[in-house]
Enzyme design. Structure first.
Site, mmCIF file in Angstrom:
data_model
loop_
_atom_site.group_PDB
_atom_site.id
_atom_site.type_symbol
_atom_site.label_atom_id
_atom_site.label_comp_id
_atom_site.label_asym_id
_atom_site.label_seq_id
_atom_site.Cartn_x
_atom_site.Cartn_y
_atom_site.Cartn_z
ATOM 1 N N GLY A 139 -112.876 69.446 28.671
ATOM 2 C CA GLY A 139 -111.916 70.197 29.403
ATOM 3 C C GLY A 139 -110.415 69.463 29.148
ATOM 4 O O GLY A 139 -109.344 69.649 29.568
ATOM 5 N N ILE A 167 -116.127 64.151 19.034
ATOM 6 C CA ILE A 167 -115.884 62.710 18.510
ATOM 7 C C ILE A 167 -116.568 62.553 17.121
ATOM 8 O O ILE A 167 -117.920 62.658 16.873
ATOM 9 C CB ILE A 167 -116.562 61.872 19.562
ATOM 10 C CG1 ILE A 167 -115.971 62.124 20.907
ATOM 11 C CG2 ILE A 167 -116.161 60.199 19.313
ATOM 12 C CD1 ILE A 167 -114.496 62.271 21.174
ATOM 13 N N THR A 168 -115.772 62.395 16.122
ATOM 14 C CA THR A 168 -116.028 62.265 14.815
ATOM 15 C C THR A 168 -117.093 60.892 14.683
ATOM 16 O O THR A 168 -116.699 60.091 15.062
ATOM 17 C CB THR A 168 -114.953 62.119 13.800
ATOM 18 O OG1 THR A 168 -114.068 63.070 14.215
ATOM 19 C CG2 THR A 168 -115.348 61.804 12.381
ATOM 20 N N HIS A 288 -101.083 87.618 -14.911
ATOM 21 C CA HIS A 288 -100.606 88.464 -13.852
ATOM 22 C C HIS A 288 -99.671 87.888 -12.856
ATOM 23 O O HIS A 288 -100.131 87.053 -12.327
ATOM 24 C CB HIS A 288 -101.593 89.453 -12.999
ATOM 25 C CG HIS A 288 -102.742 90.268 -13.936
ATOM 26 N ND1 HIS A 288 -102.276 91.003 -14.803
ATOM 27 C CD2 HIS A 288 -103.995 90.092 -14.205
ATOM 28 C CE1 HIS A 288 -103.180 91.487 -15.490
ATOM 29 N NE2 HIS A 288 -104.425 91.114 -15.074
ATOM 30 N N GLU A 375 -107.146 65.744 15.568
ATOM 31 C CA GLU A 375 -106.143 64.756 15.582
ATOM 32 C C GLU A 375 -104.810 65.416 15.993
ATOM 33 O O GLU A 375 -103.855 65.176 15.451
ATOM 34 C CB GLU A 375 -105.885 64.084 14.348
ATOM 35 C CG GLU A 375 -107.090 62.810 14.057
ATOM 36 C CD GLU A 375 -106.664 61.935 13.212
ATOM 37 O OE1 GLU A 375 -105.615 61.190 13.192
ATOM 38 O OE2 GLU A 375 -107.589 61.415 12.525
HETATM 39 N N1 CAA Z 1 -96.129 56.500 20.889
HETATM 40 C C1 CAA Z 1 -96.002 55.744 22.098
HETATM 41 N N2 CAA Z 1 -95.694 56.284 23.159
HETATM 42 C C2 CAA Z 1 -95.606 57.706 23.105
HETATM 43 C C3 CAA Z 1 -95.720 58.347 22.214
HETATM 44 C C4 CAA Z 1 -96.317 57.728 20.805
HETATM 45 N N3 CAA Z 1 -96.422 58.371 19.767
HETATM 46 N N4 CAA Z 1 -95.709 59.476 22.678
HETATM 47 C C5 CAA Z 1 -95.390 59.644 23.758
HETATM 48 N N5 CAA Z 1 -95.188 58.362 24.247
HETATM 49 C C6 CAA Z 1 -94.781 58.112 25.520
HETATM 50 C C7 CAA Z 1 -93.873 58.741 26.132
HETATM 51 O O1 CAA Z 1 -92.539 58.113 25.856
HETATM 52 C C8 CAA Z 1 -93.858 59.014 27.658
HETATM 53 O O2 CAA Z 1 -93.714 57.433 28.057
HETATM 54 P P1 CAA Z 1 -93.030 57.133 29.327
HETATM 55 O O3 CAA Z 1 -94.378 57.477 30.508
HETATM 56 O O4 CAA Z 1 -92.909 55.715 29.472
HETATM 57 O O5 CAA Z 1 -92.006 58.133 29.756
HETATM 58 C C9 CAA Z 1 -95.552 59.040 27.793
HETATM 59 O O6 CAA Z 1 -95.841 58.782 26.574
HETATM 60 C C10 CAA Z 1 -95.918 60.336 27.947
HETATM 61 O O7 CAA Z 1 -95.469 61.232 26.752
HETATM 62 P P2 CAA Z 1 -95.360 62.743 26.957
HETATM 63 O O8 CAA Z 1 -94.570 63.281 28.159
HETATM 64 O O9 CAA Z 1 -94.753 63.066 25.674
HETATM 65 O O10 CAA Z 1 -96.902 63.218 27.190
HETATM 66 P P3 CAA Z 1 -97.483 64.612 27.358
HETATM 67 O O11 CAA Z 1 -98.616 64.433 28.387
HETATM 68 O O12 CAA Z 1 -96.591 65.567 27.257
HETATM 69 O O13 CAA Z 1 -98.392 64.608 25.933
HETATM 70 C C11 CAA Z 1 -98.778 65.139 23.744
HETATM 71 C C12 CAA Z 1 -98.008 64.576 24.706
HETATM 72 C C13 CAA Z 1 -98.097 64.911 22.509
HETATM 73 C C14 CAA Z 1 -99.217 66.608 23.827
HETATM 74 C C15 CAA Z 1 -100.020 64.367 23.397
HETATM 75 O O14 CAA Z 1 -100.857 64.508 24.736
HETATM 76 C C16 CAA Z 1 -100.917 64.569 22.530
HETATM 77 O O15 CAA Z 1 -100.863 64.042 21.146
HETATM 78 N N6 CAA Z 1 -102.123 65.404 22.424
HETATM 79 C C17 CAA Z 1 -102.981 65.757 21.293
HETATM 80 C C18 CAA Z 1 -104.069 64.824 21.091
HETATM 81 C C19 CAA Z 1 -104.644 64.834 19.996
HETATM 82 O O16 CAA Z 1 -104.251 64.633 19.047
HETATM 83 N N7 CAA Z 1 -105.929 64.819 20.231
HETATM 84 C C20 CAA Z 1 -107.172 64.561 19.175
HETATM 85 C C21 CAA Z 1 -108.015 63.650 19.700
HETATM 86 S S1 CAA Z 1 -108.653 62.609 18.159
HETATM 87 C C22 CAA Z 1 -109.449 63.487 17.135
HETATM 88 O O17 CAA Z 1 -109.429 64.808 17.240
HETATM 89 C C23 CAA Z 1 -110.338 62.852 16.318
HETATM 90 C C24 CAA Z 1 -111.678 63.160 16.411
HETATM 91 O O18 CAA Z 1 -112.489 62.280 16.280
HETATM 92 C C25 CAA Z 1 -112.056 64.601 16.055
#
Ligand code: CAA
Length: 394
Positions: A139, A167-168, A288, A375
């Site tokens: 979820g 999870i890869t 072409h 990712e």
């Molecule tokens: N580095 C450090 N801190 C970060 C950051 C970063 N890149 N991005 C955000 N933060 C911090 C923010 O500054 C904020 O800090 P404060 O609490 O101090 O204010 C906090 O984290 C929360 O940030 P957001 O409000 O931006 O968070 P959000 O809940 O809106 O989520 C999002 C942001 C970008 C959508 C994030 O949830 C995201 O990247 N989602 C995608 C996840 C993803 O890539 N999943 C794939 C899983 S891995 C995979 O696929 C591999 C596999 O094995 C298949």
């Protein structure tokens, strides 16, 4: 504050050193000899490429970023680009299987204590074992902060309960960095990260997922039921989990993006060769304009993506920290969408032959799709980019 571009004061060079050329050559040769001959069969059978992983490990094409003090090669992010493109050019299912230790070990490399690094990194170098990144749940994929797995402190241990999916390499991994809520009401601030051995009592592999593309990469679901890990297995402090996950993804997304470039490059090469060979209306279809413009766009966009990947890796190598976030998402978004378009066009160049399995481009089109999803989807990359543009960084 000076930006990375302003602070270095040096010109940009795209010339590779002799060592970098040799590294790329090694990876290309490996892809040609060890990966390409197996790509179709492993894709069809959804076969975990344990044999190829073992060979990649032996020749030093795995765990590229493990620091030298822990027995690794300590290669730069940029050097990782050169290897990643070639392995994924060979086959992105097999390439992802080899490269995914970068994601699994990323949180330990970035946030582990000396003791944690000494305990978990050298075994990756000693033998071809796998590790994985346990973030996504049934979820909670894009919305990381909503994950439901919990970790409750009990004396010197944590007790972890929940489910992970997509999870890869989880089905073959020795350990996993599991993200769980230590404060379920705390949103992103209530999340922590734990190193969990996959043979710990209570970890149950649920299924190997049957995917459309990148089928040689294992993608699995597993459950955690009252899994106990010692406090020493927590990375960072309680509540650091969200930032650990995000910083790791900042570091690994360029590596995933360059995989998409490798897939697109393979599709381009196949399409170009076919366009020269296939004759319609008394001339090769490359004559072409409808075809050669498609191939011209492929070449242009592949190069643009490659350069974005290289720049995002360069940012990481400059120690850009949060400044790298934007560039990692630029690279991931552009390269994934580019690979999808290039592979669709490659199928189009092949016409009917492109749509059948006997020819290589239909697999590349299926494989490319995953780059727009894992990712962080292409939509999530746009969300990150928009946040970086409009909101000040935390
Ligand atoms: N580095 C450090 N801190 C970060 C950051 C970063 N890149 N991005 C955000 N933060 C911090 C923010 O500054 C904020 O800090 P404060 O609490 O101090 O204010 C906090 O984290 C929360 O940030 P957001 O409000 O931006 O968070 P959000 O809940 O809106 O989520 C999002 C942001 C970008 C959508 C994030 O949830 C995201 O990247 N989602 C995608 C996840 C993803 O890539 N999943 C794939 C899983 S891995 C995979 O696929 C591999 C596999 O094995 C298949």
């Amino acid at each position: 504050m000076a930006t990375i571009e302003e602070s270095t004061g040096t010109g940009v060079s795209f010339a590779l050193t002799d060592e970098q050329k040799a590294l790329r050559e090694l990876a290309r040769e490996f892809a040609e000899k060890e990966i390409r001959p197996k790509e179709a069969e492993y894709d069809e059978k959804m076969q975990h490429p344990a044999d190829v992983i073992a060979k990649a490990h032996e020749v030093g094409l795995m765990n590229l970023h493990v620091p030298e003090e822990y027995g690794g090669l300590g290669l730069t992010a940029f050097e990782g680009m050169l290897v990643g493109e070639e392995l994924n050019w060979g086959c992105s299912g097999i390439g992802t299987s080899i490269g995914a230790n970068g994601l699994g070990s990323g949180p330990v490399i970035l946030f582990g204590t000396d003791e944690q690094k000494a305990a978990w990194l050298p075994p990756l170098i000693e033998s071809p074992i796998l590790c994985c990144f346990g973030l996504s749940e049934p979820g909670a994929g894009s919305d990381v902060a909503s994950l439901k797995t919990t970790a409750v402190r009990d004396g010197d241990e944590y007790v972890i309960n929940g489910s992970k999916t997509f999870i890869t390499n989880a089905g073959y991994a020795s350990w996993c960095v599991v993200f769980a809520k230590t404060d379920p009401k705390g949103g992103h601030k209530g999340m922590s990260a734990f190193i969990v051995p996959m043979d710990a009592p209570g970890v149950t592999l649920e299924k190997h997922l049957d995917k459309m593309g990148q089928r040689a990469t294992d993608t699995s679901a597993f459950a955690l039921q009252d899994v106990r890990v010692p406090v020493e297995n927590r990375l960072g402090e309680e509540g650091d989990g969200f930032k650990i996950a995000m910083a790791t993804l900042d570091m690994t997304r360029p590596g995933t993006a360059i995989g998409a470039v490798g897939v697109a490059q393979a599709a381009f090469e196949h399409a170009k060769a076919y366009a020269v060979e296939r004759v319609t209306f008394d001339m090769p279809i490359a004559m072409h304009q409808g075809v050669n413009f498609m191939i011209a766009d492929m070449a242009t966009e592949i190069q643009a993506a490659r350069l974005l990947c290289w720049q995002s890796a360069w940012m990481l190598d400059q120690g850009a920290g949060r400044e790298a976030t934007l560039y990692s998402s630029f690279a991931k978004r552009f390269s994934a969408d580019m690979a999808m378009k290039v592979t669709i066009d490659a199928v189009q160049v092949f016409g009917g032959y492109g749509y059948i399995k006997e020819y290589p481009v239909e697999k590349l089109m299926r494989d490319a799709k995953l780059f727009q999803i894992y990712e962080g989807t292409s939509q999530i990359q746009r969300l990150v980019i928009a946040k970086e543009i409009f909101l000040p960084r935390g």
